[in-house]
Design a protein around this motif. Structure first.
Motif, PDB file in Angstrom:
ATOM      1  N   ASP A 183       0.826  -1.195   0.000  1.00 39.43           N
ATOM      2  CA  ASP A 183       0.000   0.000   0.000  1.00 39.43           C
ATOM      3  C   ASP A 183       0.868   1.257   0.000  1.00 39.43           C
ATOM      4  O   ASP A 183       1.620   1.517   0.940  1.00 39.43           O
ATOM      5  CB  ASP A 183      -0.909  -0.005   1.234  1.00 39.43           C
ATOM      6  N   GLY A 184       0.789   2.019  -1.080  1.00 36.89           N
ATOM      7  CA  GLY A 184       1.480   3.300  -1.166  1.00 36.89           C
ATOM      8  C   GLY A 184       2.903   3.250  -1.664  1.00 36.89           C
ATOM      9  O   GLY A 184       3.534   4.294  -1.803  1.00 36.89           O
ATOM     10  N   ILE A 185       3.459   2.074  -1.980  1.00 36.00           N
ATOM     11  CA  ILE A 185       4.846   1.977  -2.430  1.00 36.00           C
ATOM     12  C   ILE A 185       4.917   1.213  -3.754  1.00 36.00           C
ATOM     13  O   ILE A 185       4.390   0.102  -3.864  1.00 36.00           O
ATOM     14  CB  ILE A 185       5.744   1.282  -1.389  1.00 36.00           C
ATOM     15  N   ALA A 186       5.578   1.821  -4.751  1.00 37.37           N
ATOM     16  CA  ALA A 186       5.658   1.227  -6.086  1.00 37.37           C
ATOM     17  C   ALA A 186       7.105   1.119  -6.550  1.00 37.37           C
ATOM     18  O   ALA A 186       7.936   1.986  -6.260  1.00 37.37           O
ATOM     19  CB  ALA A 186       4.871   2.064  -7.090  1.00 37.37           C
ATOM     20  N   LEU A 187       7.384   0.028  -7.279  1.00 42.94           N
ATOM     21  CA  LEU A 187       8.647  -0.134  -7.993  1.00 42.94           C
ATOM     22  C   LEU A 187       8.377   0.056  -9.475  1.00 42.94           C
ATOM     23  O   LEU A 187       7.357  -0.416  -9.990  1.00 42.94           O
ATOM     24  CB  LEU A 187       9.243  -1.522  -7.741  1.00 42.94           C
ATOM     25  N   GLY A 223       8.204   4.895  -6.180  1.00 43.90           N
ATOM     26  CA  GLY A 223       7.175   5.881  -5.901  1.00 43.90           C
ATOM     27  C   GLY A 223       6.557   5.664  -4.536  1.00 43.90           C
ATOM     28  O   GLY A 223       6.470   4.523  -4.065  1.00 43.90           O
ATOM     29  N   PHE A 224       6.143   6.748  -3.909  1.00 42.13           N
ATOM     30  CA  PHE A 224       5.450   6.710  -2.621  1.00 42.13           C
ATOM     31  C   PHE A 224       4.223   7.588  -2.734  1.00 42.13           C
ATOM     32  O   PHE A 224       4.315   8.762  -3.105  1.00 42.13           O
ATOM     33  CB  PHE A 224       6.370   7.220  -1.503  1.00 42.13           C
ATOM     34  N   ASN A 225       3.072   7.034  -2.443  1.00 49.46           N
ATOM     35  CA  ASN A 225       1.816   7.778  -2.559  1.00 49.46           C
ATOM     36  C   ASN A 225       0.924   7.419  -1.377  1.00 49.46           C
ATOM     37  O   ASN A 225       0.386   6.319  -1.306  1.00 49.46           O
ATOM     38  CB  ASN A 225       1.115   7.435  -3.871  1.00 49.46           C
TER      39      ASN A 225
END
Length: 294
Positions: free
Chosen positions: A241-245, A264-266
């Protein structure tokens, strides 16, 4: 009624697209080439395959139709530490209008550093600076249920020492949500005037994006006015949740061809993106984006 509405749209596309392709395939010299430097870190990490998935104020650059996805007032600030001492900054804001689409504004600034000046005989004349600016305003709205359309326009300005030249430029874009998983897009960038007798770096792009669970796949095909067709592909995986590679690949580029990567962090109202883009012997570049909804 539906046939009446769709007929002009279809006819317009049949007339416009072949002309855009012909225009985009004519090689030649272009001005304001800083417009080729992409804005934002998420796009860079995904190989610039961003025509369909853009959803913030950087849509002014990538595809103005993406402004239609902004649901709250939104601010994006990006910084790009490029090679050869070149630095780029972008600041954009987007404002949804109740029932009337989305408006946005942004400024793209590129500092090209200091240069050694020489006269006609080759004698040193001191140093001078070079920079470029692009001011843009845009609007996007929804057409029926599955289409987003948008337009952005503004001023392009190049400054070398005390010599400043400026012209106008515009981007036009469409995004079509074919299904819950698949979206398609079209954009034409840098339609406008000339700087110093040379045209802007026009490019026509088509793109697609496919979502499967927590994975997003994106592909762009671009046809620029001054080069061959090139491709960009990217993948985004939300590992929690909230963290993407993110990773991407660009082909057929004079510089910047190859693999890219980022994270990414959202979370809530805050968003942070980082991208690493190597340029071989020219060096490595780093891009960051900070976004906020309010």
């Amino acid at each position: 009624m539906r046939k009446t509405l769709w007929s002009p749209v279809i006819m317009g596309m049949l007339i416009l697209i072949p002309n855009l392709i012909c225009y985009a395939n004519g090689p030649g010299t272009t001005a304001a080439n800083f417009l080729k430097i992409g804005v934002g870190a998420r796009a860079a990490a995904m190989g610039d395959a961003f025509t369909v998935i853009v959803d913030d104020s950087t849509s002014l650059y990538w595809n103005p139709a993406g402004l239609g996805r902004i649901e709250k007032r939104q601010l994006s600030a990006t910084y790009n530490s490029w090679f050869a001492g070149i630095n780029q900054g972008y600041l954009g804001v987007g404002f949804p209008l109740p029932g009337k689409g989305t408006v946005a504004g942004g400024v793209n600034y590129v500092d090209m550093g200091d240069f050694d000046g020489r006269d006609e005989a080759g004698n040193p004349t001191g140093t001078f600076t070079a920079s470029a600016l692009n001011y843009q305003f845009g609007y996007a709205n929804r057409f029926r249920e599955k289409f987003l359309w948008g337009i952005s326009a503004g001023i392009v300005q190049d400054t070398i020492a005390d010599d400043t030249k400026s012209t106008y430029a515009a981007n036009l874009g469409l995004i079509y949500k074919s299904s819950e998983s698949l979206s398609l897009g079209l954009v034409v960038q840098n339609l406008g005037g000339e700087l110093g007798g040379d045209p802007l770096p026009f490019v026509a792009k088509i793109g697609m994006a496919y979502t499967w669970k927590s994975i997003l796949l994106a592909l762009d095909i671009a046809s620029p006015a001054d080069n061959d067709v090139y491709y960009g592909a990217g993948i985004e995986w939300w590992i929690m949740d909230g963290i993407a590679l993110r990773a991407g690949y660009k082909t057929n580029q004079d510089i910047g061809e190859g693999l890219t990567a980022g994270v990414g962090f959202n979370k809530g109202k805050i968003r942070f993106d980082y991208a690493y883009v190597p340029y071989g012997a020219l060096g490595d570049t780093h891009k960051v984006l900070f976004g906020m909804s309010f």
